[in-house]
Motif scaffolding. Structure first.
Motif, PDB file in Angstrom:
ATOM      1  N   ARG A 229      43.824  32.924  46.114  1.00  0.00           N
ATOM      2  CA  ARG A 229      42.733  33.461  45.326  1.00  0.00           C
ATOM      3  C   ARG A 229      41.878  34.170  45.789  1.00  0.00           C
ATOM      4  O   ARG A 229      41.263  34.101  46.871  1.00  0.00           O
ATOM      5  CB  ARG A 229      42.178  32.018  44.537  1.00  0.00           C
ATOM      6  CG  ARG A 229      42.841  31.386  43.657  1.00  0.00           C
ATOM      7  CD  ARG A 229      42.066  30.354  42.697  1.00  0.00           C
ATOM      8  NE  ARG A 229      42.766  29.794  41.581  1.00  0.00           N
ATOM      9  CZ  ARG A 229      42.819  30.365  40.288  1.00  0.00           C
ATOM     10  NH1 ARG A 229      42.147  31.618  40.026  1.00  0.00           N
ATOM     11  NH2 ARG A 229      43.611  30.042  39.430  1.00  0.00           N
ATOM     12  N   HIS A 236      42.034  37.576  35.192  1.00  0.00           N
ATOM     13  CA  HIS A 236      42.719  36.475  35.083  1.00  0.00           C
ATOM     14  C   HIS A 236      43.542  36.300  34.114  1.00  0.00           C
ATOM     15  O   HIS A 236      43.320  36.465  33.120  1.00  0.00           O
ATOM     16  CB  HIS A 236      41.957  35.042  35.483  1.00  0.00           C
ATOM     17  CG  HIS A 236      40.811  35.093  36.382  1.00  0.00           C
ATOM     18  ND1 HIS A 236      41.173  34.919  37.825  1.00  0.00           N
ATOM     19  CD2 HIS A 236      39.440  35.403  36.506  1.00  0.00           C
ATOM     20  CE1 HIS A 236      39.976  35.086  38.619  1.00  0.00           C
ATOM     21  NE2 HIS A 236      39.183  35.351  37.893  1.00  0.00           N
ATOM     22  N   ASP A 240      41.617  28.212  33.986  1.00  0.00           N
ATOM     23  CA  ASP A 240      41.753  27.517  35.195  1.00  0.00           C
ATOM     24  C   ASP A 240      42.727  26.152  34.987  1.00  0.00           C
ATOM     25  O   ASP A 240      43.261  25.630  36.050  1.00  0.00           O
ATOM     26  CB  ASP A 240      40.488  26.951  35.833  1.00  0.00           C
ATOM     27  CG  ASP A 240      39.571  28.163  36.455  1.00  0.00           C
ATOM     28  OD1 ASP A 240      40.477  29.262  36.788  1.00  0.00           O
ATOM     29  OD2 ASP A 240      38.416  28.352  36.616  1.00  0.00           O
ATOM     30  N   ASP A 248      51.345  33.600  42.014  1.00  0.00           N
ATOM     31  CA  ASP A 248      51.307  34.958  42.406  1.00  0.00           C
ATOM     32  C   ASP A 248      52.561  35.531  41.667  1.00  0.00           C
ATOM     33  O   ASP A 248      53.633  35.374  42.191  1.00  0.00           O
ATOM     34  CB  ASP A 248      51.295  35.503  43.926  1.00  0.00           C
ATOM     35  CG  ASP A 248      50.864  36.862  43.972  1.00  0.00           C
ATOM     36  OD1 ASP A 248      50.510  37.773  43.163  1.00  0.00           O
ATOM     37  OD2 ASP A 248      50.747  37.546  45.276  1.00  0.00           O
TER      38      ASP A 248
END
Length: 549
Positions: A229, A236, A240, A248
């Motif tokens: 990160r 994004h 979350d 990735d």
């Protein structure tokens, strides 16, 4: 309701450059059949409102035939209107009336995947040897029966679903009922481009390409590595709470082969006059690099937008960082900015710290985005200052929100129906119970409450968009940031000898800004009136200034 007389759409081939595009979510705009769902006739009925804002084009979210597992983003027929929304004749009437009013029509083209009820997929899954056997992304299981690799779905869980007929897995970046098409197959590309031509021939002015960087996958099916990160990243791909953000995504999207397809797409558009394309790019920290590749050279997409301004940060530092990064990375492409759309919490709720300041934030936000270099997208209801609707779990319809409730409530809160008339049943949206509830606070912000009031959010949007249209630098002029303390956003827009200085105070405290020279003449920026003396500009909290240099 305020309207404007018919006005022919701009004849400029680059009309899209600097354009203001208004997003309509059809199922929540206006119901004319009494079933609680908006429809195309409803959009046509309300075109006068859209035209009165002074926008250039309408982006229509999907209205194609679909089982509606993901609200129309799961298409089962690219060349048919879903009965929920009406008929092809209704669509043609909408286009005709929009063009009469000087509005262009951009439709949402969802081609990275289809519904599992699309005839193509039904044939593809029937065997391994049928003519469409490789039209989707199929792969054998690992020896232990598990999925071919570690790719994840944005909507939760693995990006692979087992099919017992073929005894293989198929890939899905979203719901299991949204299988991904295999763009490595030229026949798939041909078939999709045929559907694009179908709509071009019906007079569509452009396309918003959903998840445009998801078209191709790595043919070797390599595992994605874990994400390291970047604390400074501005974009994004998922909240979350979603493990999708832990990878990735090197191999399940944004593959180099996509450039070739985008060139084919652009070549098709260029066969027609004055058409445009805007791509949605969700690629994490690589989004700007992807946008640069997709919009460079004048032979791929006309413009793209990312998620950089769709987060919670409404500060001078953040906006300057996003815009500067785009200007540095995308030297010959074009961007489309947005603060809200159908996938994120409404920006009034994201940006305002209290309910009392929501109206002020709404007015300041449109002033900011209308002053940036690029085209802009507005989302239905933001011109009323609508906040996010707080819905109960039993009212949710979004599979994303249902999957991750309660840590992530999904996208239904920004998709509730438009409030048109405060005193009418269901705020004038429908004669029946709407598919999503309309909050009482939205009813009090209805169009008929704000219409005709210059001090309302609606009045401010009209004034601000008229201001943008009246000043050439705001169309496609250059943009240069000025040094200031980090709490102020200051820049110059310039074109053909006209130079405009903008200063925005996005804090809640009074701020001062030293004007560059003594020759700055104030320009009436709708809704704001800061004072200057002795070369020092004083701005209250959530305030703005425009001056001519």
């Amino acid at each position: 309701m305020t309207d404007r007389s018919p006005k022919p759409a701009s004849k400029r081939s680059d009309w899209w450059r600097g354009a203001v595009i208004y997003q309509v979510y059809p199922r929540s705009f206006q119901d004319t059949t009494g079933d609680g769902y908006g429809d195309l006739k409803g959009v046509t009925k309300r075109l006068g409102h859209i035209a009165s804002l002074g926008v250039d084009a309408i982006w229509l979210s999907p209205f194609f035939k679909s089982p509606m597992a993901d609200m129309g983003y799961d298409v089962s027929d690219y060349c048919a209107v879903d009965p929920m929304f009406g008929t092809l004749e209704d669509f043609d009437a909408l286009v005709s009336e929009a063009h009469r009013l000087g509005l262009r029509i951009v439709i949402d083209q969802v081609i990275s995947h289809t519904s599992d009820q699309h005839p193509w997929f039904i044939e593809s899954r029937s065997s391994r040897k049928n003519p469409k056997a490789d039209w989707y992304v199929w792969a054998d299981p690992k020896p232990d029966g598990t999925a071919p690799n570690n790719w994840l779905s944005i909507f939760g869980g693995p990006a692979w679903e087992w099919d017992g007929v073929r005894r293989q897995y198929y890939m899905h970046n979203f719901l299991a009922s949204q299988p991904d098409l295999n763009f490595h197959n030229p026949k798939v590309q041909d078939a999709l481009l045929d559907t694009v031509r179908f709509w071009l021939d019906r007079g569509v002015d452009g396309f918003r390409l959903d998840t445009v960087n998801f078209y191709f996958h790595d043919e070797r099916l390599r595992d994605n590595p874990p994400l390291v990160r970047d604390p400074d990243a501005t974009s994004h791909d998922a909240p979350d709470v979603n493990p999708y953000g832990m990878q990735d995504h090197l191999f399940d999207k944004s593959q180099p082969e996509n450039l070739g397809f985008l060139k084919r797409f652009r070549a098709l558009l260029d066969e027609y006059d004055d058409r445009t394309s805007v791509g949605e790019v969700g690629d994490g920290a690589r989004s700007l690099k992807t946008v640069a590749a997709y919009t460079s050279g004048g032979d791929k997409l006309h413009m793209c937008y990312t998620f950089d301004l769709l987060g919670p940060d409404f500060t001078a530092t953040h906006i300057r960082k996003c815009v500067s990064a785009f200007q540095q990375a995308v030297t010959d492409g074009w961007v489309c900015w947005a603060f809200s759309n159908h996938d994120v919490m409404r920006h009034v709720s994201r940006f305002a710290k209290t309910e009392d300041e929501q109206e002020r934030v709404a007015k300041l936000a449109i002033a900011v985005i209308a002053s940036l270099r690029g085209s802009i997208c507005l989302y239905q209801g933001e011109e009323l200052g609508l906040p996010e609707a707080d819905l109960a779990f039993e009212d949710l319809r979004d599979p994303y929100g249902i999957r991750f409730w309660p840590s992530f409530k999904g996208r239904d809160g920004c998709r509730t129906p438009m409030p048109w008339e405060k005193g009418e049943a269901h705020a004038g949206f429908s004669s029946a119970k709407p598919w999503l509830p309309i909050p009482d606070e939205h009813r009090h912000m209805a169009v008929n409450v704000q219409d005709g009031r210059t001090d309302s959010v609606l009045g401010h949007y009209r004034a601000m968009l008229a201001f943008r249209k009246a000043h050439g630098p705001l169309h496609d002029g250059e943009m240069t940031f000025l040094d200031s303390n980090r709490d102020l956003l200051a820049f110059i827009r310039e074109k053909d000898g006209e130079k405009l200085l903008f200063v925005f105070n996005l804090t809640r405290e009074p701020q001062e800004f030293r004007l560059p020279g003594t020759d700055v003449r104030p320009v009436d920026l709708p809704g704001f009136s800061p004072r200057s003396a002795g070369g020092i500009l004083g701005l209250e909290g959530l305030d703005a200034f425009c001056g001519r240099l």
